[in-house]
Enzyme design. Structure first.
Site, PDB file in Angstrom:
ATOM      1  N   SER A 121       0.829  -1.204   0.000  1.00 27.79           N
ATOM      2  CA  SER A 121       0.000   0.000   0.000  1.00 27.79           C
ATOM      3  C   SER A 121       0.868   1.260   0.000  1.00 27.79           C
ATOM      4  CB  SER A 121      -0.915  -0.081   1.223  1.00 27.79           C
ATOM      5  OG  SER A 121      -2.056   0.657   0.993  1.00 27.79           O
ATOM      6  N   HIS A 125      -7.521  -5.759   0.523  1.00 23.62           N
ATOM      7  CA  HIS A 125      -6.323  -4.973   0.785  1.00 23.62           C
ATOM      8  C   HIS A 125      -5.594  -5.500   2.024  1.00 23.62           C
ATOM      9  CE1 HIS A 125      -4.097  -1.275   0.171  1.00 23.62           C
ATOM     10  NE2 HIS A 125      -4.215  -0.973   1.441  1.00 23.62           N
TER      11      HIS A 125
END
Ligand code: GTR
Length: 435
Positions: free
Chosen positions: A267, A410
């Site tokens: 990320s 995620h």
């Protein structure tokens, strides 16, 4: 989860210096493939002056040009320090029977100034006993070294002493011992013969917009300077700088092979690993996991997070110049395929998650594909597929530009680590496994 095209009113969170006070920027967000507007990518093999790049020597010039553009327009340049920085290394602990006896665990404080209370970084290092001169995965953790494993002997990272994060109950839970251990399957990594080095990214710069008063930025201020200039680094720049300082240290460790260090990140830390790998050719392999906007995903493709949105939510990540491209991605002189190309000819692995549309998996794949001509020019083969793989069944594209997409959201999972290690085995050489 978001569906379709919608607008976000950014409210008071951030206003760029050019916006009149009181205005509320409206940000268009698209999450529908059919609504992606046409866009044109800059050609990595064409100089700014239009000249074609057709030899390795030409590429060296283009590479320098691209690095400069990413530095001045996106992440900010790393300024020269106000005084030379000579990091001091202090081994704080060593345990020879870590991870059920399979590894040596070492904790190292790296100090960037002559003071012991920072700025600096606390590195946690695991050395596999089954692999002498091991290759290494180096990556930041989000919530402190103590969060990567339940082991009560791990010293909490200095950044967790930040009173602003301590007062936040959610942050406290995230910083608990072992809270992030699913993203750091240490025994699994060590069993495959890899060393692991990690530190908390907030050691370098706490992840909030404080005008760069803390972290490493002040070490670089010229007399009288209190903030980075418009073309100087934000937080991602400082985090990337720290990864290179960790690598400096790793080069002094006899038990590992510092020529085989894979820098990885998830990320915002995937954006960071790409920028670190682009700038520092000592990283042998570069891995980005769901890095999205400002990472592996194309900025000019309007899908998922946009430049305006990221600069609004996280005004401290990039340089101030990057705000010029809020809602004007078309004006960007670079796009993220060229960041990937800056890693060439070294192997780079782009990992996406199908459930993480905010990070635009397709934009990540297309960026990997658009970096291919540079790799081809340098003779390394590039990306061996032209169609985006499906999330299932598992398909790891292991060519010099690697790509992987899995179902799910995620996060970094144990399976992701298997993918990382399969890719590293292919490019850094395989390792003896635990008997
Ligand atoms: C999100 C952000 C992304 C990504 C992510 C993360 O909120 O929009 O760009 O970086 O955070 O770092 O977890």
């Amino acid at each position: 989860m978001f569906v379709g095209v919608f607008v976000l009113v950014a409210g008071l969170v951030s206003q760029t210096p050019s916006e009149p006070k009181g205005s509320t920027p409206v940000i268009r967000i698209n999450l529908e493939e059919s609504k992606v507007r046409p866009y044109t990518l800059p050609d990595p093999l064409r100089m700014e002056n239009g000249r074609a790049v057709s030899t390795k020597t030409d590429w060296a010039a283009r590479r320098a040009e691209l690095l400069k553009l990413f530095a001045s327009q996106v992440y900010g340049q790393t300024p020269a320090p106000s005084r030379p920085i000579a990091p001091r290394y202090r081994i704080r602990s060593e345990h020879k029977e870590a991870l059920s006896g399979t590894a040596i665990r070492r904790e190292i404080a790296i100090e960037f100034s002559d003071r012991d209370d920072g700025p600096g970084m606390d590195l946690l290092l695991y050395l596999p006993k089954n692999a002498p001169r091991a290759a290494v995965f180096l990556g930041y953790n989000f919530s402190g070294n103590q969060s990567v494993d339940l082991d009560p002997a791990i010293t909490p990272s200095r950044s967790t002493h930040d009173p602003r994060t301590r007062s936040d109950a959610r942050a406290t839970a995230r910083q608990a011992r072992g809270a992030d251990s699913s993203a750091w399957p240490l025994e699994q990594i060590v069993a495959r013969g890899y060393a692991v080095a990690t530190a908390c990214y907030a050691d370098l710069d706490p992840d909030y917009d404080d005008g760069f008063a803390n972290g490493v930025h002040p070490l670089f201020y010229k007399p009288g300077q209190t903030q980075p200039a418009a073309d100087e680094w934000g937080s991602i720049g400082a985090w990337a700088w720290g990864l290179s300082r960790a690598l400096d240290y790793l080069e002094t460790v006899g038990e590992i092979d510092a020529k085989r260090v894979a820098v990885m990140g998830h990320s915002r830390l995937g954006k960071t690993s790409l920028w670190a790998g682009a700038q520092d050719p000592r990283f042998a392999v570069v891995v980005s996991i769901q890095s999205g906007c400002g990472g592996a995903a194309l900025s000019k493709r309007d899908f998922g997070e946009t430049v305006a949105r990221i600069n609004t939510s996280f005004p401290h990540w990039f340089c101030q110049n990057f705000r010029k491209y809020n809602d004007h991605e078309d004006a960007l002189p670079v796009d993220q395929h060229e960041l990937i190309a800056l890693v060439a000819p070294r192997p780079v692995l782009i990992c996406s998650a199908a459930g993480d549309q905010w990070a635009d998996p397709k934009g990540e794949f297309l960026a990997a594909l658009a970096a291919d001509p540079v790799y081809k020019l340098l003779g390394t083969g590039g990306l061996e597929v032209s169609e985006m793989p499906k999330p299932a069944p598992r398909q790891l594209v292991k060519s010099t530009i690697g790509y992987h997409i899995r179902p799910g959201g995620h996060a970094v999972t144990r399976d992701d680590w298997e993918v990382l290690m399969d890719f590293a085995d292919a490019h850094l050489g395989s390792h003896p496994s635990t008997p």
